[in-house]
Design an enzyme around this catalytic site. Structure first.
Site, PDB file in Angstrom:
ATOM      1  N   HIS A  28       0.920  -1.238   0.158  1.00  0.00           N
ATOM      2  CA  HIS A  28       0.137   0.370   0.177  1.00  0.00           C
ATOM      3  C   HIS A  28       0.749   1.215   0.461  1.00  0.00           C
ATOM      4  CE1 HIS A  28       0.611   0.369   4.303  1.00  0.00           C
ATOM      5  NE2 HIS A  28       0.450   1.514   4.594  1.00  0.00           N
ATOM      6  N   VAL A  32      19.451  15.595   8.049  1.00  0.00           N
ATOM      7  CA  VAL A  32      20.898  15.688   7.978  1.00  0.00           C
ATOM      8  C   VAL A  32      21.118  14.735   7.156  1.00  0.00           C
ATOM      9  CG1 VAL A  32      21.678  16.920   9.894  1.00  0.00           C
ATOM     10  CG2 VAL A  32      22.002  14.526  10.534  1.00  0.00           C
ATOM     11  N   GLU A  81      24.854   7.398   5.388  1.00  0.00           N
ATOM     12  CA  GLU A  81      23.056   6.959   4.690  1.00  0.00           C
ATOM     13  C   GLU A  81      24.339   7.015   3.058  1.00  0.00           C
ATOM     14  OE1 GLU A  81      20.894  10.778   3.064  1.00  0.00           O
ATOM     15  OE2 GLU A  81      20.801  10.631   5.541  1.00  0.00           O
ATOM     16  N   ASP A  92      -0.636  -7.209   1.771  1.00  0.00           N
ATOM     17  CA  ASP A  92       0.098  -6.217   2.192  1.00  0.00           C
ATOM     18  C   ASP A  92       1.535  -6.460   1.255  1.00  0.00           C
ATOM     19  OD1 ASP A  92       0.191  -3.468   1.916  1.00  0.00           O
ATOM     20  OD2 ASP A  92      -0.345  -3.400   4.010  1.00  0.00           O
ATOM     21  N   SER A 131       4.532   2.581   7.679  1.00  0.00           N
ATOM     22  CA  SER A 131       4.270   1.539   7.444  1.00  0.00           C
ATOM     23  C   SER A 131       5.023   1.669   6.707  1.00  0.00           C
ATOM     24  CB  SER A 131       2.774   2.294   5.804  1.00  0.00           C
ATOM     25  OG  SER A 131       1.901   2.259   6.320  1.00  0.00           O
TER      26      SER A 131
END
Length: 541
Positions: A47, A71, A76, A99, A206
């Protein structure tokens, strides 16, 4: 109001404590979570992707090693979406079922101490209902709150399945009647959360994983659920709750990963055999893979009178000598039975991975002939419920023509003539014969009868030829019987399935028909209505 799940009552996480967690963003704004399965694949909720358009997907980014949204964190990494796989049975209307989605990244993830995959559960993994699990994410901290900038986490207890089903029934009564049919015991969900409320996932969480420790003191975490939906955020939902029914909530509703392991494994296996860094058990408990002998036996489980394992995905590929066909014959067959074989199943496919038959149940299947095909693929998958005694199938290569025989499923990929057994003599009683016909891409299948003589009966209840547009038998094109030659029948797509059956009463001469493949380009089609129970498309030449 029902909201997509979505962390309430939690605390700020420590940097690197959820190395598998990702932030899925649209134009730089976080909207869903996910979990790293491999260096290429992310597990999330279906979804989270209301649109599958290239325009939407091109604006989506996946950030791994994320912690503070304001930041650029030290670990990352930013990726775009290469492809998206959503479960075929996903129901987007609330209450959602199946789902689950897999996101393929545009390049490989660089793993490290703060970036690594989550483990999928082992087939025999069991966990007590009271076990504490964790949900983390950048979801709202209360029902009408805002998205936090820093990752948060909340500990949730698993809810007993019986109580989870009871809660489903309570929720069901508040849905409109047209939606109540979607809530049933077969739903692919599990529940987690305190009856008194106060701790929950919330909007923005989610797609993130519900993770649990593999055992007391273990440093291995396993994903059991995918954050899906719920009634409110952090509301009380127990029987003793003092809330008005309209204000009551529900535990967090999560997609049950164990139930959908075969689907996850199959999609990952189709994409690549390189499962770098995945904490995952063997896909099959018996030897699978390429089969080199010209004839032999495939058995699952390995020994008679035992049961096959749960969460299996076994794949055998058979290759015959040039000029040969492949014949499969079953010694025994005992696989969990279900409508449309939606749980445990054995799928037989021919060249180009085109499915020929899907088997389940206890009735021994018909023999399968892959005519003029040097390749066959057998794919067996099982879930976590009701394992059977499995199957044993013999395979061999056959040179030359193989006459049509009762009790056979035949793969046809050429423009040939088809006829009933013994034609032009009478076919036998209690006969069942099926042809699965595939045309080349961009072509339809046209069936033209030269002769036709079957027992006449009202609504063709006795001897008959049924023309279908799919393997499962959901798309009926025509049901034919009697002594008149029917007009040509055209398929809806590149597949046509013919199913001939006779009972123990009268026998006739049968039929003879020819196949031609018609290009869909430059062809004018129109709907027509003709007798003999035909629902068809007619072609103008």
């Amino acid at each position: 109001k029902r909201r997509f799940l979505r962390v309430v009552g939690g605390t700020q996480a420590t940097y690197g404590s959820h190395p598998w967690l990702v932030s899925i963003q649209n134009k730089g704004s976080h909207f869903c979570g996910g979990a790293i399965l491999t260096d290429r694949w992310i597990l999330t909720a279906a979804h989270c992707f209301p649109s599958l358009s290239n325009v939407f997907l091109s604006s989506v980014t996946v950030l791994v090693g994320e912690f503070d949204l304001r930041v650029e964190d030290k670990d990352e990494q930013v990726f775009t979406v290469k492809s998206l796989l959503i479960h075929e049975n996903y129901n987007h209307a609330c209450p959602m079922n199946y789902d689950i989605a897999l996101v393929e990244l545009d390049r490989h993830v660089a793993m490290g101490a703060r970036v690594r995959p989550i483990c999928l559960p082992l087939p025999d993994f069991k966990i007590p209902p009271s076990t504490k699990c964790v949900v983390a994410g950048w979801g709202k901290t209360w029902e009408r709150g805002h998205i936090p900038a820093v990752l948060r986490e909340v500990h949730l207890g698993l809810v007993d399945q019986a109580k989870c089903k009871y809660v489903q029934l309570m929720i069901k009564s508040s849905f409109p009647k047209q939606k109540q049919k979607f809530l049933n015991p077969a739903m692919t969900i599990l529940c987690a959360g305190a009856e008194g409320g106060g701790r929950d996932a919330c909007q923005g969480d989610s797609g993130g994983p519900l993770v649990c420790q593999a055992g007391a003191g273990s440093d291995r975490w396993i994903v059991l659920g995918i954050t899906s939906w719920g009634q409110g955020c952090g509301r009380s939902w127990g029987m003793k709750s003092n809330r008005h029914p309209s204000k009551k909530g529900s535990p967090g509703i999560f997609t049950d990963v164990k139930l959908l392991l075969p689907w996850i494994k199959q999609k990952m296996r189709e994409a690549s055999t390189d499962l770098v860094g995945v904490c995952i058990s063997g896909l099959c408990s018996v030897t699978d893979g390429p089969v080199s002998d010209s004839e032999g036996l495939i058995r699952n489980p390995a020994f008679p009178d035992t049961y096959y394992d749960n969460n299996q995905l076994c794949l055998w590929s058979i290759k015959a000598h040039p000029g040969h066909s492949i014949l499969l014959e079953f010694d025994h067959f005992d696989v969990e039975n279900s409508s449309y074989c939606q749980f445990d199943r054995l799928t037989v496919s021919g060249s180009k991975n085109r499915p020929v038959a899907i088997f389940c149940g206890k009735l021994r299947p018909a023999r399968v002939l892959l005519q003029n095909s040097q390749n066959a693929v057998l794919l067996f998958s099982s879930d976590i419920n009701r394992a059977g005694r499995g199957f044993a199938v013999r395979y061999r290569g056959i040179k030359g023509s193989f006459p049509p025989a009762c009790g056979t499923i035949v793969l046809v990929e050429d423009q040939i003539s088809l006829y009933t057994p013994n034609y032009p003599q009478s076919y036998s009683n209690d006969c069942a014969l099926r042809w699965v016909i595939y045309s080349p891409p961009g072509h339809l299948v046209k069936l033209t009868f030269a002769d036709f003589d079957l027992e006449e009966s009202e609504r063709c209840l006795h001897d008959s030829l049924t023309v279908l547009g799919d393997i499962e038998g959901n798309k009926e094109i025509a049901v034919l019987c009697g002594g008149s030659i029917p007009p040509p029948v055209l398929s809806f797509s590149s597949i046509m399935v013919l199913h001939f059956t006779s009972d123990s009463r009268i026998t006739r001469r049968g039929f003879s028909a020819g196949l031609t493949f018609i290009s869909i380009y430059g062809t004018v089609l129109f709907v027509c209505f003709i007798p003999c129970h035909i629902k068809c498309l007619c072609i103008c030449f």
